[in-house]
Design a protein around this motif. Structure first.
Motif, PDB file in Angstrom:
ATOM      1  N   VAL A 168     -11.676 -10.330  -9.378  1.00 37.93           N
ATOM      2  CA  VAL A 168     -13.149 -10.537  -9.047  1.00 37.93           C
ATOM      3  C   VAL A 168     -13.875 -10.257 -10.496  1.00 37.93           C
ATOM      4  CG1 VAL A 168     -14.854  -9.880  -7.293  1.00 37.93           C
ATOM      5  CG2 VAL A 168     -12.450  -9.376  -6.642  1.00 37.93           C
ATOM      6  N   SER A 169     -14.586 -11.220 -10.463  1.00 35.12           N
ATOM      7  CA  SER A 169     -15.908 -11.113 -11.480  1.00 35.12           C
ATOM      8  C   SER A 169     -16.798 -10.552 -11.151  1.00 35.12           C
ATOM      9  CB  SER A 169     -16.231 -12.772 -12.153  1.00 35.12           C
ATOM     10  OG  SER A 169     -16.911 -13.385 -10.918  1.00 35.12           O
ATOM     11  N   HIS A 170     -17.782 -10.083 -12.352  1.00 32.27           N
ATOM     12  CA  HIS A 170     -18.936  -9.445 -11.679  1.00 32.27           C
ATOM     13  C   HIS A 170     -20.149 -10.112 -10.806  1.00 32.27           C
ATOM     14  CE1 HIS A 170     -22.876  -7.423 -12.584  1.00 32.27           C
ATOM     15  NE2 HIS A 170     -22.368  -6.219 -12.649  1.00 32.27           N
ATOM     16  N   GLN A 171     -19.886 -11.519 -11.351  1.00 31.33           N
ATOM     17  CA  GLN A 171     -20.952 -12.500 -10.523  1.00 31.33           C
ATOM     18  C   GLN A 171     -20.327 -12.773  -9.236  1.00 31.33           C
ATOM     19  OE1 GLN A 171     -23.736 -13.754 -11.882  1.00 31.33           O
ATOM     20  NE2 GLN A 171     -24.039 -15.649 -10.822  1.00 31.33           N
ATOM     21  N   GLN A 172     -19.131 -12.588  -9.196  1.00 34.69           N
ATOM     22  CA  GLN A 172     -18.821 -12.827  -7.641  1.00 34.69           C
ATOM     23  C   GLN A 172     -19.038 -11.650  -6.815  1.00 34.69           C
ATOM     24  OE1 GLN A 172     -14.710 -13.670  -8.679  1.00 34.69           O
ATOM     25  NE2 GLN A 172     -15.088 -15.843  -8.969  1.00 34.69           N
ATOM     26  N   ALA A 173     -19.200 -10.347  -7.213  1.00 35.69           N
ATOM     27  CA  ALA A 173     -19.072  -9.319  -6.667  1.00 35.69           C
ATOM     28  C   ALA A 173     -20.651  -8.937  -6.214  1.00 35.69           C
ATOM     29  CB  ALA A 173     -18.648  -7.929  -7.405  1.00 35.69           C
ATOM     30  N   MET A 174     -21.398  -9.499  -7.136  1.00 33.56           N
ATOM     31  CA  MET A 174     -22.759  -9.328  -6.699  1.00 33.56           C
ATOM     32  C   MET A 174     -23.501 -10.495  -6.153  1.00 33.56           C
ATOM     33  SD  MET A 174     -23.129  -6.349  -8.201  1.00 33.56           S
ATOM     34  CE  MET A 174     -22.286  -5.216  -9.526  1.00 33.56           C
ATOM     35  N   ARG A 179     -21.673 -13.296  -4.657  1.00 32.85           N
ATOM     36  CA  ARG A 179     -20.841 -14.266  -3.865  1.00 32.85           C
ATOM     37  C   ARG A 179     -19.857 -13.355  -2.925  1.00 32.85           C
ATOM     38  NH1 ARG A 179     -17.369 -18.411  -6.708  1.00 32.85           N
ATOM     39  NH2 ARG A 179     -17.118 -19.274  -4.838  1.00 32.85           N
ATOM     40  N   GLN A 180     -20.608 -12.415  -2.436  1.00 30.00           N
ATOM     41  CA  GLN A 180     -20.047 -11.607  -1.444  1.00 30.00           C
ATOM     42  C   GLN A 180     -19.455 -12.128  -0.053  1.00 30.00           C
ATOM     43  OE1 GLN A 180     -22.397  -7.972  -0.579  1.00 30.00           O
ATOM     44  NE2 GLN A 180     -22.345  -7.485  -2.963  1.00 30.00           N
ATOM     45  N   THR A 181     -20.118 -13.249   0.241  1.00 28.62           N
ATOM     46  CA  THR A 181     -19.520 -13.861   1.409  1.00 28.62           C
ATOM     47  C   THR A 181     -18.046 -14.577   1.156  1.00 28.62           C
ATOM     48  OG1 THR A 181     -21.812 -14.569   2.424  1.00 28.62           O
ATOM     49  CG2 THR A 181     -19.812 -15.647   3.282  1.00 28.62           C
TER      50      THR A 181
END
Length: 299
Positions: A265-271, A273-275
């Motif tokens: 999981v990338s930082h951008q995805q966690a912050m 793209r949570q859906t």
């Protein structure tokens, strides 16, 4: 104006970092100039920080009030998912606050007692965590509670006891944060990923669980040992050196050969793209229901 690179790195790390951590990416001169130009601050605990705590303290002193919420969390040296855009300040009920100050600060009217304070202008650690738990989204509050536990400023028993005293609608959010807070989480990035996973039925990720591989013990960021799922929070800063890429390739290969389903999981995805991330976790759980985990190595 774009954020200064050193400040941007601090922000991604929750707002604080040691000199050794910053020296992984910046020279001593770059760090010194960032301090001199006011982009970051050096505090008395051997850390560098964003100006969140200083802004909050100056506002609290100016208003004869108290830092609370994320401003108080920054003052205590904890890592935050997001920095507040304005100082978060508590004033006594009934006090009038000038319109200009209400624009500059996020004001809450609170009946605080001396036992709620760690110092004249800041709420104590337990009160700070509980305030964040009742006011912020779950992932932000969990990151703060994890950091408070990791720093040794509170205990889980203290948080649970305080959460049970919260009245009305805030009690359940406070209890949820207190029950799931974990000092093993290394940073807000990891805490946010775990917060998302807690909404996925059947998934139980735990931080830093040791796994025995062929030639060493691996400590992935998050592990569900029953389902055989590993989640790695891949921060850009940690995965750009040749040595780190070699380490990552080794661990992911060994985990895959031992039957683990590895999700990165990338930082951008966690912050942001949570859906999608929640959907990925749900699909991973469904996959394990049809393809059960058979560990090649003992846990």
């Amino acid at each position: 104006m774009p954020m200064h690179p050193v400040a941007r790195t601090l922000d991604a790390r929750g707002g604080v970092a040691t000199r050794a951590e910053l020296r992984r990416w910046y020279s001593a001169r770059e760090i010194r100039l960032a301090v001199e130009d006011g982009h970051i601050m050096r505090d008395g605990r051997g850390h560098y920080a964003l100006a969140t705590a200083d802004d909050g303290l100056r506002a609290a002193r100016r208003l004869r009030a108290v830092m609370m919420g994320r401003s108080a969390a920054a003052f205590h040296g904890w890592r935050l998912k997001t920095q507040p855009s304005r100082p978060e300040i508590a004033v006594p009920r009934g006090r009038k606050v000038a319109p200009a100050e209400r624009e500059r600060c996020l004001i809450s009217w609170r009946a605080l007692t001396p036992s709620d304070l760690a110092a004249p202008h800041v709420t104590n650690p337990v009160r700070t965590v509980i305030d964040c738990a009742t006011r912020l989204p779950f992932d932000e509050a969990l990151a703060i509670a994890d950091s408070a536990l990791r720093n040794g400023n509170v205990t889980r028993d203290q948080l649970l006891a305080a959460a049970t005293q919260v009245k009305r609608a805030g009690r359940q959010p406070a209890l949820r944060v207190a029950r799931h807070a974990d000092p093993r989480a290394e940073n807000p990035f990891e805490s946010v990923v775990r917060a998302v996973s807690l909404d996925v039925p059947g998934l139980a990720l735990r931080p830093q669980v040791p796994i025995s591989s062929a030639d060493r013990t691996i400590h992935p960021d998050l592990v569900d040992g029953a389902l055989g799922i590993v989640v790695e929070a891949d921060s850009y800063e940690y995965h750009t050196s040749r040595q780190q890429i070699d380490i990552d390739c080794h661990r992911y290969t060994e985990l895959g050969l031992d039957g683990w389903l590895v999700l990165r999981v990338s930082h951008q995805q966690a912050m942001r793209r949570q859906t999608w991330l929640r959907s990925a976790f749900e699909r991973a759980v469904q996959y394990r229901r049809t393809t059960p985990f058979q560990a090649a190595q003992p846990l």
